[in-house]
Write a protein that holds these residues in place. Structure first.
Motif, PDB file in Angstrom:
ATOM      1  N   LYS A 237       4.715   0.685   0.097  1.00 41.25           N
ATOM      2  CA  LYS A 237       5.327  -0.050   1.191  1.00 41.25           C
ATOM      3  C   LYS A 237       4.667  -1.412   1.372  1.00 41.25           C
ATOM      4  CE  LYS A 237       6.563   2.165   4.885  1.00 41.25           C
ATOM      5  NZ  LYS A 237       6.516   2.930   6.157  1.00 41.25           N
TER       6      LYS A 237
ATOM      7  N   PRO B 177      -5.474 -11.837   9.090  1.00 36.79           N
ATOM      8  CA  PRO B 177      -4.784 -10.622   8.645  1.00 36.79           C
ATOM      9  C   PRO B 177      -4.670  -9.623   9.788  1.00 36.79           C
ATOM     10  CG  PRO B 177      -7.045 -10.633   7.848  1.00 36.79           C
ATOM     11  CD  PRO B 177      -6.801 -11.981   8.453  1.00 36.79           C
ATOM     12  N   GLN B 178      -3.490  -9.001   9.897  1.00 36.81           N
ATOM     13  CA  GLN B 178      -3.247  -8.081  11.000  1.00 36.81           C
ATOM     14  C   GLN B 178      -3.438  -6.622  10.619  1.00 36.81           C
ATOM     15  OE1 GLN B 178      -2.509  -9.376  14.192  1.00 36.81           O
ATOM     16  NE2 GLN B 178      -3.157 -11.191  13.026  1.00 36.81           N
ATOM     17  N   ASP B 179      -3.080  -6.270   9.403  1.00 36.11           N
ATOM     18  CA  ASP B 179      -3.141  -4.868   8.998  1.00 36.11           C
ATOM     19  C   ASP B 179      -4.542  -4.505   8.504  1.00 36.11           C
ATOM     20  OD1 ASP B 179      -1.144  -2.480   8.290  1.00 36.11           O
ATOM     21  OD2 ASP B 179      -2.667  -2.605   6.717  1.00 36.11           O
ATOM     22  N   PRO B 180      -5.063  -3.351   8.873  1.00 32.57           N
ATOM     23  CA  PRO B 180      -6.407  -2.938   8.415  1.00 32.57           C
ATOM     24  C   PRO B 180      -6.541  -2.914   6.901  1.00 32.57           C
ATOM     25  CG  PRO B 180      -5.666  -1.520  10.205  1.00 32.57           C
ATOM     26  CD  PRO B 180      -4.502  -2.384   9.841  1.00 32.57           C
ATOM     27  N   TYR B 181      -5.459  -2.562   6.207  1.00 32.08           N
ATOM     28  CA  TYR B 181      -5.532  -2.530   4.744  1.00 32.08           C
ATOM     29  C   TYR B 181      -5.726  -3.934   4.190  1.00 32.08           C
ATOM     30  CZ  TYR B 181      -4.206  -1.846  -0.121  1.00 32.08           C
ATOM     31  OH  TYR B 181      -4.203  -1.842  -1.496  1.00 32.08           O
ATOM     32  N   THR B 182      -5.005  -4.921   4.751  1.00 38.91           N
ATOM     33  CA  THR B 182      -5.188  -6.310   4.321  1.00 38.91           C
ATOM     34  C   THR B 182      -6.619  -6.765   4.602  1.00 38.91           C
ATOM     35  OG1 THR B 182      -2.879  -6.737   4.901  1.00 38.91           O
ATOM     36  CG2 THR B 182      -4.260  -8.642   4.481  1.00 38.91           C
ATOM     37  N   GLN B 183      -7.143  -6.415   5.751  1.00 42.13           N
ATOM     38  CA  GLN B 183      -8.516  -6.774   6.102  1.00 42.13           C
ATOM     39  C   GLN B 183      -9.505  -6.172   5.101  1.00 42.13           C
ATOM     40  OE1 GLN B 183      -8.784  -5.339  10.112  1.00 42.13           O
ATOM     41  NE2 GLN B 183      -7.364  -6.876  10.926  1.00 42.13           N
TER      42      GLN B 183
ATOM     43  N   VAL C 228       2.943  -3.587   3.827  1.00 39.36           N
ATOM     44  CA  VAL C 228       2.317  -3.374   5.135  1.00 39.36           C
ATOM     45  C   VAL C 228       2.127  -4.676   5.899  1.00 39.36           C
ATOM     46  CG1 VAL C 228       1.161  -1.267   4.373  1.00 39.36           C
ATOM     47  CG2 VAL C 228      -0.023  -3.466   4.142  1.00 39.36           C
ATOM     48  N   GLU C 229       2.167  -5.802   5.174  1.00 42.99           N
ATOM     49  CA  GLU C 229       2.021  -7.094   5.839  1.00 42.99           C
ATOM     50  C   GLU C 229       2.580  -8.185   4.939  1.00 42.99           C
ATOM     51  OE1 GLU C 229      -1.324  -9.662   8.346  1.00 42.99           O
ATOM     52  OE2 GLU C 229      -1.902  -7.814   7.316  1.00 42.99           O
TER      53      GLU C 229
ATOM     54  N   SER D  81       0.857  -1.183   0.000  1.00 42.72           N
ATOM     55  CA  SER D  81       0.000   0.000   0.000  1.00 42.72           C
ATOM     56  C   SER D  81       0.892   1.232   0.000  1.00 42.72           C
ATOM     57  CB  SER D  81      -0.909   0.007   1.235  1.00 42.72           C
ATOM     58  OG  SER D  81      -1.713   1.181   1.269  1.00 42.72           O
TER      59      SER D  81
END
Length: 261
Positions: A230, A244-250, A232-233, A227
């Motif tokens: 970068k 998934p840990q990162d909000p963007y992945t979610q 992010v996960e 994202s």
């Protein structure tokens, strides 16, 4: 063999790519570190503009890094020159999003596959054609259609021809940049199944770029989520999908559409 014991084939070490524009500098890739081991498929996912395709070009050495470095089999791509670079490039190939745009339209299917063999001076004229016919058969294009031109094939068949061409030099790494996004969903599944079969049969390392997690789920051992340039996960595919840990992945996962068989 466990993933951790496999030799790292390609390693992007804190790579950054900055482009100068009339509006100012734009960082397309920002401090990305990513490794791909032998025989492993790493999926790189994210929305359009996240830096995925730029990262793919950096890994292939098609663009120089602004900072950081890319190592292929422990060789820094920025320092390899001349014949050594030419030999290194034989070991890495790219499958592009638009198969027709990546093929030579005035060459037949078999001539497209022959071309990298000819450019690298591999084999005789007759052995090159025999090898090209064999590769076309491997990807599901019959010898009966070998002398047809790209415009005479469907998009899915064109991508099969493009994949056959990438295999001509027996690469160790395939970088696939959105190779199914221009195809119908049912054809996507066929091309994904073909890539998975080839990866297993030939022991290829793969970087698979996509905007859709469902696509890489079928192929990837590990997934890196990008994202704004970068990562992010990153983690094993099952871990990314299950927890998934990162909000963007979610957010990406919430929009996943299945790839039908």
């Amino acid at each position: 063999m466990s993933d951790s014991s496999r030799h790292v084939l390609v390693h992007a070490d804190d790579v950054t790519k900055t482009f100068s524009t009339p509006a100012g500098d734009v960082q397309a890739v920002r401090g990305v570190t990513l490794s791909v081991r032998r025989g492993e498929t790493v999926g790189v996912v994210g929305e359009s503009g996240s830096g995925k395709s730029t990262l793919a070009r950096l890994i292939m050495g098609l663009q120089p890094c602004t900072s950081g470095r890319v190592l292929f089999d422990d060789q820094d791509l920025s320092t390899v020159k001349g014949g050594d670079l030419r030999r290194l490039r034989r070991r890495m190939q790219m499958v592009f999003q638009n198969p027709f745009g990546s093929l030579l339209p005035h060459y037949s299917a078999v001539a497209n596959v022959i071309e990298p063999l000819r450019l690298h001076g591999i084999g005789s004229k007759s052995s090159r054609r025999a090898r090209a016919i064999e590769l076309l058969d491997t990807v599901g294009v019959s010898e009966h259609f070998a002398d047809l031109y790209p415009t005479q094939f469907s998009g899915g068949q064109q991508q099969r021809i493009a994949i056959a061409r990438t295999l001509a030099l027996e690469p160790e790494l395939l970088v696939c940049d959105e190779p199914t996004s221009s195809l119908d969903v049912s054809i996507q599944a066929q091309i994904l199944a073909l890539l998975a079969e080839l990866q297993q049969r030939l022991g290829l390392s793969c970087v698979f770029i996509s905007h859709n997690l469902a696509v890489v789920q079928r192929l990837a051992d590990r997934v890196a989520v990008m994202s704004h340039g970068k990562v992010v996960e990153e983690g094993p595919t099952a871990q990314i999908f299950d927890a998934p840990q990162d909000p963007y992945t979610q957010q990406l996962l919430s929009a996943v559409l299945p790839v039908t068989a």
